[in-house]
Design a protein around this motif. Structure first.
Motif, PDB file in Angstrom:
ATOM      1  N   TYR A  48      -7.067  -3.614  -8.077  1.00  0.00           N
ATOM      2  CA  TYR A  48      -5.696  -4.118  -7.995  1.00  0.00           C
ATOM      3  C   TYR A  48      -5.683  -5.629  -7.779  1.00  0.00           C
ATOM      4  O   TYR A  48      -4.815  -6.327  -8.323  1.00  0.00           O
ATOM      5  CB  TYR A  48      -4.945  -3.417  -6.864  1.00  0.00           C
ATOM      6  CG  TYR A  48      -3.470  -3.746  -6.850  1.00  0.00           C
ATOM      7  CD1 TYR A  48      -2.608  -3.141  -7.758  1.00  0.00           C
ATOM      8  CD2 TYR A  48      -2.950  -4.675  -5.957  1.00  0.00           C
ATOM      9  CE1 TYR A  48      -1.255  -3.443  -7.768  1.00  0.00           C
ATOM     10  CE2 TYR A  48      -1.595  -4.993  -5.963  1.00  0.00           C
ATOM     11  CZ  TYR A  48      -0.756  -4.375  -6.864  1.00  0.00           C
ATOM     12  OH  TYR A  48       0.572  -4.699  -6.886  1.00  0.00           O
ATOM     13  N   GLU A  83     -10.213   0.719  -4.932  1.00  0.00           N
ATOM     14  CA  GLU A  83      -8.892   0.584  -5.544  1.00  0.00           C
ATOM     15  C   GLU A  83      -8.343  -0.825  -5.331  1.00  0.00           C
ATOM     16  O   GLU A  83      -7.693  -1.391  -6.216  1.00  0.00           O
ATOM     17  CB  GLU A  83      -7.927   1.623  -4.955  1.00  0.00           C
ATOM     18  CG  GLU A  83      -8.261   3.059  -5.271  1.00  0.00           C
ATOM     19  CD  GLU A  83      -9.389   3.620  -4.404  1.00  0.00           C
ATOM     20  OE1 GLU A  83      -9.874   4.709  -4.722  1.00  0.00           O
ATOM     21  OE2 GLU A  83      -9.772   2.951  -3.402  1.00  0.00           O
ATOM     22  N   GLU A 124       0.832  -1.206   0.000  1.00  0.00           N
ATOM     23  CA  GLU A 124       0.000   0.000   0.000  1.00  0.00           C
ATOM     24  C   GLU A 124       0.866   1.255   0.000  1.00  0.00           C
ATOM     25  O   GLU A 124       0.551   2.247  -0.687  1.00  0.00           O
ATOM     26  CB  GLU A 124      -0.930  -0.012   1.211  1.00  0.00           C
ATOM     27  CG  GLU A 124      -2.012  -1.076   1.136  1.00  0.00           C
ATOM     28  CD  GLU A 124      -2.876  -1.107   2.382  1.00  0.00           C
ATOM     29  OE1 GLU A 124      -4.102  -1.274   2.247  1.00  0.00           O
ATOM     30  OE2 GLU A 124      -2.316  -0.966   3.502  1.00  0.00           O
ATOM     31  N   ASN A 125       1.954   1.229   0.751  1.00  0.00           N
ATOM     32  CA  ASN A 125       2.854   2.381   0.793  1.00  0.00           C
ATOM     33  C   ASN A 125       3.509   2.604  -0.565  1.00  0.00           C
ATOM     34  O   ASN A 125       3.645   3.741  -1.038  1.00  0.00           O
ATOM     35  CB  ASN A 125       3.909   2.168   1.868  1.00  0.00           C
ATOM     36  CG  ASN A 125       4.816   3.368   2.022  1.00  0.00           C
ATOM     37  OD1 ASN A 125       4.378   4.468   2.344  1.00  0.00           O
ATOM     38  ND2 ASN A 125       6.118   3.169   1.778  1.00  0.00           N
ATOM     39  N   HIS A 126       3.890   1.497  -1.219  1.00  0.00           N
ATOM     40  CA  HIS A 126       4.495   1.616  -2.547  1.00  0.00           C
ATOM     41  C   HIS A 126       3.508   2.193  -3.559  1.00  0.00           C
ATOM     42  O   HIS A 126       3.884   3.021  -4.401  1.00  0.00           O
ATOM     43  CB  HIS A 126       4.970   0.233  -3.005  1.00  0.00           C
ATOM     44  CG  HIS A 126       5.402   0.191  -4.435  1.00  0.00           C
ATOM     45  ND1 HIS A 126       6.580   0.754  -4.884  1.00  0.00           N
ATOM     46  CD2 HIS A 126       4.788  -0.345  -5.533  1.00  0.00           C
ATOM     47  CE1 HIS A 126       6.675   0.570  -6.191  1.00  0.00           C
ATOM     48  NE2 HIS A 126       5.611  -0.098  -6.612  1.00  0.00           N
ATOM     49  N   LEU A 127       2.255   1.754  -3.486  1.00  0.00           N
ATOM     50  CA  LEU A 127       1.236   2.215  -4.431  1.00  0.00           C
ATOM     51  C   LEU A 127       0.638   3.558  -4.047  1.00  0.00           C
ATOM     52  O   LEU A 127      -0.097   4.162  -4.835  1.00  0.00           O
ATOM     53  CB  LEU A 127       0.111   1.167  -4.530  1.00  0.00           C
ATOM     54  CG  LEU A 127       0.507  -0.211  -5.074  1.00  0.00           C
ATOM     55  CD1 LEU A 127      -0.652  -1.188  -4.935  1.00  0.00           C
ATOM     56  CD2 LEU A 127       0.946  -0.116  -6.530  1.00  0.00           C
ATOM     57  N   GLN A 128       0.903   3.974  -2.809  1.00  0.00           N
ATOM     58  CA  GLN A 128       0.347   5.218  -2.288  1.00  0.00           C
ATOM     59  C   GLN A 128      -1.178   5.223  -2.328  1.00  0.00           C
ATOM     60  O   GLN A 128      -1.821   6.223  -2.686  1.00  0.00           O
ATOM     61  CB  GLN A 128       0.895   6.418  -3.075  1.00  0.00           C
ATOM     62  CG  GLN A 128       2.382   6.678  -2.858  1.00  0.00           C
ATOM     63  CD  GLN A 128       2.695   7.076  -1.413  1.00  0.00           C
ATOM     64  OE1 GLN A 128       2.269   8.127  -0.947  1.00  0.00           O
ATOM     65  NE2 GLN A 128       3.424   6.204  -0.700  1.00  0.00           N
ATOM     66  N   THR A 129      -1.756   4.062  -1.968  1.00  0.00           N
ATOM     67  CA  THR A 129      -3.216   3.964  -1.903  1.00  0.00           C
ATOM     68  C   THR A 129      -3.610   2.866  -0.946  1.00  0.00           C
ATOM     69  O   THR A 129      -2.857   1.903  -0.727  1.00  0.00           O
ATOM     70  CB  THR A 129      -3.817   3.681  -3.298  1.00  0.00           C
ATOM     71  OG1 THR A 129      -5.233   3.790  -3.243  1.00  0.00           O
ATOM     72  CG2 THR A 129      -3.447   2.282  -3.783  1.00  0.00           C
ATOM     73  N   ARG A 130      -4.762   3.001  -0.347  1.00  0.00           N
ATOM     74  CA  ARG A 130      -5.286   2.000   0.580  1.00  0.00           C
ATOM     75  C   ARG A 130      -5.990   0.903  -0.207  1.00  0.00           C
ATOM     76  O   ARG A 130      -6.902   1.169  -0.979  1.00  0.00           O
ATOM     77  CB  ARG A 130      -6.262   2.644   1.551  1.00  0.00           C
ATOM     78  CG  ARG A 130      -6.915   1.697   2.538  1.00  0.00           C
ATOM     79  CD  ARG A 130      -5.979   1.260   3.626  1.00  0.00           C
ATOM     80  NE  ARG A 130      -5.617   2.349   4.529  1.00  0.00           N
ATOM     81  CZ  ARG A 130      -4.879   2.191   5.603  1.00  0.00           C
ATOM     82  NH1 ARG A 130      -4.418   0.997   5.920  1.00  0.00           N
ATOM     83  NH2 ARG A 130      -4.580   3.222   6.357  1.00  0.00           N
TER      84      ARG A 130
END
Length: 300
Positions: A65, A61, A41-47
């Motif tokens: 994914y 999202e 999630e941190n890498h994709l910058q999304t929850r």
């Protein structure tokens, strides 16, 4: 950062329903799986997942994914497998199947399949509800009836006739219907999960029916019709025993609807792993050797 490991942890968390279950499945432990999903999630910058004390849920999202991540992981698995000579089918295979078909035709042969493919683990999900292959992580589903979803591919297993039956005791009390319209004056046993609801299909006509008993299980419908509680419609093989022993009688034979298919379905945009392919072949072999089905031909 091992992107495939992060994807794998996320996909297994979605499919098992918890970090703990995914950790057990992957042999990584719950803390590591939770940490890897957070890193993704941190890498994709999304929850991707909404977390609560009771359950995990995909965000919009996360739903998008998950579909792509699962497709990528399957493609990697299939690509690696294709490079190995004489690779044996292996891994976890999830298959959904209606109850009557599963108990009558699949379950008696599962020992043979598991013995033939010792590296495959089979998760056979037996129920009569509609199973969404993407959302529930199911690779194959066996379904009765025509396919209307263009996102799916099919492999036809057999075709069968859907017939009307009643016990001779019921017919002695209520009379024999001579046309489908006569069913309006009879107690019809309603299968509540039928895709057409309370409408029965006949050759050239769809007839609304009604009755005092509604049941969500084909096997229960069979027991009820044998007990003389009304008229039923369904695949002829479901009532084979009652027809053979003389308790049940076929009705409205001149109005029987065209045959319907039994099919294995899978996602059109996925590469099937070898375990799924060999299972499809195995099931096709079962149905090819089952005499109760009509020889395959054109289906209207």
């Amino acid at each position: 950062m091992d992107r495939l490991l992060l994807m794998t942890c996320f996909v297994r968390t979605v499919e098992t329903g918890s970090f703990s279950a995914a950790g057990r499945d992957l042999g990584l432990g719950q803390p590591n799986v939770s940490r890897y999903v957070a890193a993704l999630e941190n890498h994709l910058q999304t929850r991707l997942l909404s977390r609560s004390t009771r359950k995990l849920a995909l965000t919009p999202e996360g739903e998008r994914y998950y579909t792509e991540a699962r497709r990528i992981l399957e493609a990697v698995d299939e690509s690696e497998s294709s490079l190995r000579e004489n690779i044996a089918p292996s891994g976890l295979l999830r298959v959904a199947c209606p109850t009557a078909l599963a108990h009558t035709f699949l379950v008696p042969h599962l020992a043979t399949f598991l013995e033939r493919y010792p590296a495959v683990t089979l998760d056979l999900q037996i129920n009569d509800r509609y199973v969404n292959l993407v959302d529930e992580g199911v690779e194959l589903a066996i379904r009765i009836g025509h396919l209307e979803d263009s996102a799916m591919r099919v492999r036809r297993l057999a075709i069968f006739e859907r017939v009307c039956v009643a016990s001779k005791g019921y017919l002695a009390k209520r009379g024999i219907p001579n046309t489908p319209d006569d069913l309006r004056e009879h107690d019809c046993l309603i299968y509540t999960l039928l895709s057409t609801g309370t409408t029965w299909r006949f050759r050239g006509a769809d007839v609304p029916v009604s009755g005092r008993l509604r049941v969500s299980s084909p096997e229960a419908i069979r027991e009820c019709v044998n007990a003389g509680l009304g008229i039923a419609q369904g695949p002829e093989w479901l009532y084979e025993e009652g027809l053979k022993n003389g308790n049940l009688q076929l009705l409205l034979r001149d109005y029987t609807a065209p045959p319907a298919p039994i099919q294995t379905i899978y996602m059109a945009n996925r590469l099937l792993p070898k375990r799924a392919i060999v299972f499809m072949d195995f099931v096709a072999e079962i149905f090819a050797n089952t005499e109760v089905f009509t020889p395959q031909g054109d289906i209207v």
